[in-house]
Scaffold this motif. Sequence first.
Motif, short mmCIF file in Angstrom:
data_model
loop_
_atom_site.label_atom_id
_atom_site.label_comp_id
_atom_site.label_asym_id
_atom_site.label_seq_id
_atom_site.Cartn_x
_atom_site.Cartn_y
_atom_site.Cartn_z
N TYR A 197 -4.70 -3.65 -0.99
CA TYR A 197 -3.93 -4.80 -1.46
C TYR A 197 -3.07 -5.39 -0.36
O TYR A 197 -1.91 -5.04 -0.20
CB TYR A 197 -3.02 -4.39 -2.64
N THR A 198 -3.68 -6.27 0.42
CA THR A 198 -2.94 -6.92 1.50
C THR A 198 -2.79 -8.40 1.16
O THR A 198 -3.58 -8.94 0.38
CB THR A 198 -3.71 -6.80 2.83
N PRO A 199 -1.79 -9.07 1.75
CA PRO A 199 -1.63 -10.51 1.49
C PRO A 199 -2.88 -11.32 1.84
O PRO A 199 -3.18 -12.31 1.18
CB PRO A 199 -0.45 -10.89 2.39
N TYR A 202 -5.37 -10.80 -0.96
CA TYR A 202 -4.80 -11.50 -2.11
C TYR A 202 -5.07 -13.01 -2.00
O TYR A 202 -5.55 -13.64 -2.94
CB TYR A 202 -3.29 -11.24 -2.21
N CYS A 276 -4.71 -6.70 -8.13
CA CYS A 276 -4.19 -7.05 -6.80
C CYS A 276 -3.32 -8.28 -7.01
O CYS A 276 -3.78 -9.40 -6.85
CB CYS A 276 -5.35 -7.35 -5.85
N TRP A 278 0.39 -10.60 -6.60
CA TRP A 278 1.34 -10.95 -5.54
C TRP A 278 2.48 -9.93 -5.49
O TRP A 278 2.93 -9.54 -4.42
CB TRP A 278 1.89 -12.36 -5.80
N CYS A 281 1.43 -6.69 -3.76
CA CYS A 281 1.26 -6.93 -2.31
C CYS A 281 2.61 -6.98 -1.61
O CYS A 281 2.78 -6.41 -0.53
CB CYS A 281 0.48 -8.22 -2.07
#
Length: 361
Positions: A197-199, A202, A276, A278, A281
């Motif tokens: 789960y990374t920006p 996302y 996932c 915001w 993240c």
Amino acid sequence: GDKRPAGGAEGEPGAKRAAQAAARQAFLKCFRTLADEILEQDEVVTAQPPRAVEWLREMFDYNVPKGKLNRGMAVLDALRGIKQEVGEAEAFKANALGWCIEWLQAYFLVADDIMDESITRRGQPCWYRVPQVGMIACNDAILLECSIYRILRRHFQGSPAYPRLLELFLETTFQTACGQLLDVVTAPIGQVDVDRYTPEVYRNIVVYKTAFYSFYLPVACGMVLAGLEDEGAFAAAKDICIQMGEYFQVQDDYLDCYGAPEVIGKIGTDIEDNKCSWLICQALLKATPEQKAVIKAHYGRKEEASVAKIKALYREMGLEALFKAYEQESYEKITKAISEQKQVPDEVFLKLLQKIYKRSK
């Protein structure tokens, strides 16, 4: 008086509400016409026995004309933002395209709810959870998608806009399905791996899964109807719509955790569903090793105690304030992008932005 009030000059809130209600009624009337054309005039449907036609009618009514209808009604808004005078026939065509978007949305949601094993949608049981329906919903989703192309053919065949519209709906469907794929492979049901789960991941999910069909598609439909052909205009619109779509999805994730279920029409389950989102993240970016251990132990679990632990962690990290700051920053960034491009009238985007800025559902 002037039929096209500028941005903020709507007069009384009551008058604005009445105008919105009237627009919604006109839009819903168009749904009835389009649904009846498929049910009563389409040569494939009329060849079926009454039981099948009745099933289609109920399935359309249950899944299509529900929800906020923002996406569908945005097509006529976009057209009016570009063309000063929109006649009745043109308005009908814009609304027909708007309903194609709502049919597309219904198709995605029926399928999504099966995949996510969701319980409610738009304040009623998900379609596949209706007793007689079950897995027949898989075929119903396909039928919802097919309906788009019956409507497009009936109302646009022979028009220069027809190939462009077909291309737009087919492309958007593929983009959205790729976004959904990325979503389900990033967070498969029953497998929790928060390291994915990374920006960046996302953002990719959001752009493909939400932004294209929710924002770019209605605007592009209005632009095609208005006769715009400049590729630069479509590229500028796409860029702004993607930013709006990202902002909209972040709001959605925020509301899933902090919105009131009776207001948003669904019970938020992003934490239980291992989404996932915001919030997760951002939490992972800020987490100390101890906090990360709590996330790994409790995220994506159905138990109420686990959900409460994650929510407490969000509170501890001040994610609510972080969201408010993000909201402000996004709004400023989007308004700047709108004013800096000259190919599409600002009105087209500002109307959409007004609808979603600081929304509660």
